[in-house]
Scaffold this active site. Structure first.
Site, PDB file in Angstrom:
ATOM      1  N   ASN A  84       0.840  -1.177   0.000  1.00  9.09           N
ATOM      2  CA  ASN A  84       0.000   0.000   0.000  1.00  9.09           C
ATOM      3  C   ASN A  84       0.889   1.246   0.000  1.00  9.09           C
ATOM      4  OD1 ASN A  84      -2.359   1.675   0.359  1.00  9.09           O
ATOM      5  ND2 ASN A  84      -3.337  -0.103   1.311  1.00  9.09           N
ATOM      6  N   HIS A 114      23.466   3.004  12.484  1.00  5.95           N
ATOM      7  CA  HIS A 114      24.457   4.044  12.738  1.00  5.95           C
ATOM      8  C   HIS A 114      25.166   3.777  14.059  1.00  5.95           C
ATOM      9  CE1 HIS A 114      23.001   6.346   9.331  1.00  5.95           C
ATOM     10  NE2 HIS A 114      21.792   5.946   9.707  1.00  5.95           N
ATOM     11  N   GLY A 141      -0.463  -1.819   8.801  1.00  2.18           N
ATOM     12  CA  GLY A 141       0.044  -0.475   8.556  1.00  2.18           C
ATOM     13  C   GLY A 141       1.008  -0.002   9.628  1.00  2.18           C
ATOM     14  N   ALA A 159      -0.277  -4.131  13.025  1.00  2.04           N
ATOM     15  CA  ALA A 159      -0.117  -2.709  12.746  1.00  2.04           C
ATOM     16  C   ALA A 159       0.630  -2.008  13.879  1.00  2.04           C
ATOM     17  CB  ALA A 159      -1.480  -2.066  12.543  1.00  2.04           C
ATOM     18  N   LYS A 179       6.626  -8.703  19.488  1.00  4.25           N
ATOM     19  CA  LYS A 179       6.764 -10.011  20.152  1.00  4.25           C
ATOM     20  C   LYS A 179       5.679 -10.948  19.636  1.00  4.25           C
ATOM     21  CE  LYS A 179       8.541  -7.915  24.249  1.00  4.25           C
ATOM     22  NZ  LYS A 179       9.501  -8.162  25.136  1.00  4.25           N
TER      23      LYS A 179
END
Length: 190
Positions: A84, A114, A141, A159, A179
Site C-alpha cells: 500500500n 548508525h 500499517g 499494525a 513479540k
C-alpha cells in the site's frame, strides 16, 4: 576496499561522503520520483519503471505510490507482492521478500544502522544488515522492520509494530518491540 565493498561485508562504511554511493542513491531517487508521479491508471508504465528500480522483481507486483528506496538494486521482490502507499525501503543491504507478501500503508524496512559513537556517526559512518521476509507474510500499517531481521513464512505482523528481532514462521507478532502473540495453525486446501 571501496565504501561499497565495506557496506556489502557489513562493515562500517562512509555513506554520506562517498561519491559512488551518492550517485547511485540520486539515480534511483530520480526514478522513484518519476514512479510516484505516474498516473495510477498507467499500470504499464508503473510496471516498467518499478522493474527498473528494483534489483529483482517477479511479474505480479504492485507498489502504490509513494515509494522510496536508497539503491533499488538490493531489493528482491517475489511473486504476488503488494504494498500500500508510502513504502520506504532503505536497502543499503539486501532486502528480500518472498512470494505473496502484503504490506499495509506507511511501512518501512531499514537495513542501515548508525554507530553509537558520536564521532563515527558524525563522520558519516554506518553499517548495513540484510532483511529477509519469507512467503505469505502480511504486515499491518505503520510497521517498521529494523536491520538484520528475518521474518518466517506465514507470519502476520500487527499494525504499528517495531520489529527489532527475528520473527518465526506461522505466528502473529505485534508491539513495540514486536513479540510473538500466538501461533497460527495453517490449513491445507485440496
Amino acid at each position: 576496499m571501496t565504501e561499497k565493498e565495506k557496506c556489502e561485508q557489513g562493515l562500517l562504511y562512509n555513506a554520506n561522503y562517498d561519491e559512488q554511493l551518492i550517485r547511485e542513491r540520486m539515480a534511483v531517487k530520480d526514478l522513484c520520483q518519476e514512479y510516484n508521479r505516474l498516473k495510477n491508471s498507467d499500470t504499464e508504465g508503473r510496471n516498467i519503471l518499478i522493474k527498473k528500480i528494483l534489483g529483482t522483481a517477479k511479474t505480479n507486483i504492485c507498489i502504490e505510490p509513494d515509494f522510496w528506496c536508497d539503491y533499488g538494486y538490493n531489493i528482491e521482490v517475489g511473486e504476488n507482492f503488494y504494498s500500500n502507499h508510502n513504502l520506504v525501503i532503505l536497502d543499503c543491504a539486501q532486502v528480500k521478500f518472498g512470494d505473496n507478501v502484503f504490506i499495509g500503508p506507511n511501512c518501512g524496512f531499514y537495513t542501515a544502522n548508525h554507530p553509537l559513537d558520536v564521532k563515527q556517526r558524525n563522520e558519516g559512518l554506518e553499517s548495513a544488515h540484510p532483511i529477509t521476509v519469507g512467503n505469505n507474510v502480511w504486515f499491518g500499517g505503520n510497521v517498521v522492520v529494523l536491520p538484520g531481521v528475518t521474518i518466517g513464512d506465514n507470519a502476520v505482523i500487527g499494525a504499528g509494530s517495531i520489529v527489532t528481532k527475528d520473527v518465526p514462521a506461522n505466528v502473529v507478532a505485534v508491539g513495540n518491540p514486536c513479540k510473538v502473540l500466538k501461533s497460527i495453525e495453517q490449513t491445507v486446501s485440496s
